[in-house]
Motif scaffolding. Structure first.
Motif, mmCIF file in Angstrom:
data_model
loop_
_atom_site.group_PDB
_atom_site.id
_atom_site.type_symbol
_atom_site.label_atom_id
_atom_site.label_comp_id
_atom_site.label_asym_id
_atom_site.label_seq_id
_atom_site.Cartn_x
_atom_site.Cartn_y
_atom_site.Cartn_z
ATOM 1 N N LEU A 1 5.819 12.019 38.253
ATOM 2 C CA LEU A 1 6.226 10.792 37.561
ATOM 3 C C LEU A 1 5.538 9.568 38.166
ATOM 4 N N ARG A 2 5.457 9.518 39.491
ATOM 5 C CA ARG A 2 4.822 8.364 40.136
ATOM 6 C C ARG A 2 3.347 8.268 39.766
ATOM 7 N N GLY A 3 2.708 9.414 39.601
ATOM 8 C CA GLY A 3 1.306 9.392 39.212
ATOM 9 C C GLY A 3 1.091 8.990 37.766
ATOM 10 N N ALA A 4 2.158 9.070 36.940
ATOM 11 C CA ALA A 4 2.014 8.784 35.515
ATOM 12 C C ALA A 4 2.424 7.361 35.146
ATOM 13 N N VAL A 5 2.999 6.602 36.085
ATOM 14 C CA VAL A 5 3.538 5.274 35.740
ATOM 15 C C VAL A 5 2.867 4.173 36.555
ATOM 16 N N ASP A 6 1.646 4.419 37.014
ATOM 17 C CA ASP A 6 0.970 3.405 37.830
ATOM 18 C C ASP A 6 0.822 2.078 37.094
ATOM 19 N N ALA A 7 0.651 2.119 35.785
ATOM 20 C CA ALA A 7 0.420 0.889 35.025
ATOM 21 C C ALA A 7 1.704 0.129 34.724
ATOM 22 N N ASN A 8 2.840 0.692 35.040
ATOM 23 C CA ASN A 8 4.124 0.049 34.746
ATOM 24 C C ASN A 8 4.834 -0.265 36.059
ATOM 25 N N PRO A 9 4.833 -1.524 36.510
ATOM 26 C CA PRO A 9 5.432 -1.856 37.812
ATOM 27 C C PRO A 9 6.908 -1.487 37.910
ATOM 28 N N ALA A 10 7.673 -1.736 36.841
ATOM 29 C CA ALA A 10 9.108 -1.434 36.888
ATOM 30 C C ALA A 10 9.338 0.067 37.013
ATOM 31 N N ALA A 11 8.574 0.845 36.236
ATOM 32 C CA ALA A 11 8.718 2.296 36.317
ATOM 33 C C ALA A 11 8.249 2.807 37.671
ATOM 34 N N GLU B 1 8.406 1.165 40.505
ATOM 35 C CA GLU B 1 9.455 0.837 41.471
ATOM 36 C C GLU B 1 10.608 1.835 41.373
ATOM 37 N N ALA B 2 11.004 2.180 40.134
ATOM 38 C CA ALA B 2 12.084 3.153 39.953
ATOM 39 C C ALA B 2 11.702 4.509 40.521
ATOM 40 N N ALA B 3 10.429 4.914 40.305
ATOM 41 C CA ALA B 3 9.975 6.194 40.844
ATOM 42 C C ALA B 3 9.959 6.173 42.366
ATOM 43 N N ASP B 4 9.562 5.043 42.956
ATOM 44 C CA ASP B 4 9.557 4.925 44.420
ATOM 45 C C ASP B 4 10.976 5.018 44.978
ATOM 46 N N LEU B 5 11.921 4.355 44.303
ATOM 47 C CA LEU B 5 13.315 4.425 44.747
ATOM 48 C C LEU B 5 13.862 5.840 44.613
#
Length: 456
Positions: free
Chosen positions: A101-111, A113-117
């Protein structure tokens, strides 16, 4: 004369009669005493018989208690093994999906951040589970000890690399000073002791430009490993409590970012298991030092230590140049087009692992059991570059079963992944020439291991 003789005879007869009476009385008394003694012997025999019965009953009770304790130990060992496997499985799947998921949402800062959390929450859960299971294994006496003689310098340098990033994140400068002295203890448990002490020092004793030091002091028959920090120190009345489970001095809000209060209790138990002295010195406002005293060992001189500084520098430059020449591409880039045979019975983990490997450009053949593998093997046209196998499979099959099945056809490297941290798993993997990874496996560790095994 006759009268006198008659009178004397009468007196003699009278004495004899009195003597006879006394003998009869004495005989009656002795007979009574004999009867009483027989009664006493009978009572003693009865008491002895009852005592023997009680002793036999106590022995039987002790035997049953011992059997119950053995059954409880076996049940606890089974529970720990099952918990280690079954609880790590969903964590492993969640960690893999989160990485994807983190690799797929690099262009979306909010997503992002959610993946990092989400990743941080998974890491915290994994850390707490590992701590609890380790603590339970130590309490159950289910931790094997392998005493060897070794030089801890490589271990200390590895710890320096492992904690360098976290020290920088905490604003702490980390310094590690090996000393080249050999020791005699369990290398794996010593590494875990020092890992917990360093983690504790960086998290609670560092920050704001402070320093943490891992060094060692030579003693006549021992080596003292010391972890220093110049933090705020530990008050005298709290120095015993910090070795209790879940007790933390500076975390009243129970923030997971500050740990769970399991590190120092694990250190104390592992040191006690190894028979190592653990010492704490602290001064409020100036810092803390933990000392672990380990017996010294006598090993042949290390030839690398006889090199001059210039020779070591030249060797380091050569090694660095070679490493640079061979690592221009990342592990995931080098894996593109390679073939991996995956054997994993948990559908979530199998699916997540397959997705991750395909994102890296790997060709994956995935099966869920040793029986399915045996059915698919004859129909596989291409030799896989590596086999990834879960240790615990359905119907009592294991990673060893997978390795033996595959190697009947091809000489292929096998990596066994397990949630069981018992030392015998590592020994078993080594005995059959396999690498071992423990769940939950970080994607970076998985990529590095796959790359290393494939290159070999």
């Amino acid at each position: 004369m006759l009268n006198r003789n008659l009178a004397e005879g009468l007196r003699t007869a009278d004495r004899l009669q009195r003597d006879a009476s006394r003998l009869v009385e004495e005989s009656a008394r002795l007979a009574a005493e004999l009867v009483e003694q027989r009664r006493e012997m009978s009572r003693l025999h009865d008491r002895l018989h009852r005592s023997e019965g009680r002793r036999a009953a106590r022995e039987e009770e002790l035997r049953r208690a011992y059997e119950r304790a053995e059954r409880a130990d076996r049940a606890k060992a089974r529970f720990l093994s099952a918990a280690s496997h079954d609880l790590r499985q969903p964590i492993q799947a969640a960690a893999l999906y989160t990485h994807i998921l983190r690799g797929a949402v690099d262009a979306n800062p909010a997503a992002r951040e959610a993946a990092d959390l989400l990743q941080a929450s998974i890491d915290n859960l994994s850390g707490m589970l590992s701590g609890l299971l380790d603590l339970a294994r130590l309490e159950a006496g289910a931790v094997d000890v392998a005493i060897t003689e070794f030089r801890p310098d490589a271990l200390m340098r590895h710890l320096a690399q492992e904690f360098r990033e976290s020290a920088v994140t905490e604003g702490t400068s980390l310094h590690v000073h090996p000393c080249g002295v050999a020791v005699r203890t369990d290398a794996r448990l010593l590494a875990r002791i020092l890992t917990h002490l360093l983690s504790n020092a960086i998290r609670h004793g560092g920050g704001d430009g402070r320093r943490v030091l891992l060094g060692c002091r030579r003693r006549p028959a021992a080596l003292e490993f010391q972890v220093w920090d110049d933090g705020r120190g530990i008050p005298p009345d709290a120095r015993a409590a910090i070795f209790e489970e879940f007790h933390q001095l500076d975390n009243p809000e129970r923030s997971a970012a500050k740990g769970f209060g399991l590190g120092l209790p694990l250190v104390a138990r592992m040191a006690r298991l190894l028979g190592l002295a653990l010492d704490l010195r602290s001064e409020v406002g100036r810092g803390t030092v933990f000392t672990v005293t380990v017996p010294r060992a006598t090993l042949p001189p290390d030839p690398d230590r006889r090199l001059t500084a210039a020779a070591r520098a030249m060797a380091a430059v050569a090694t660095s140049a070679t490493a640079t020449a061979t690592t221009t591409a990342s592990p995931t880039e080098r894996m593109k087009g390679r073939r991996v045979l995956l054997v994993e019975d948990d559908e979530r983990v199998r699916h997540a692992m397959t997705m991750l490997l395909k994102r890296w450009g790997v060709r994956v053949t995935a099966v869920g059991s040793a029986e399915e593998l045996a059915d698919r093997l004859p129909r596989l046209r291409s030799r896989p570059h590596v086999v990834l196998a879960d240790h615990r499979l359905p119907r009592g099959q294991t990673g060893r079963t997978v390795a033996e099945l595959v190697r009947r056809r091809w000489d292929v490297p096998v990596i066994i992944i397990t949630g069981d941290t018992a030392p015998e798993r590592l020994r078993e993997a080594r005995s059959i020439g396999c690498r071992l990874l423990h769940k939950p496996v970080e994607p970076g560790d998985l990529a590095a291991t796959l790359d290393e095994v494939m290159e070999r």
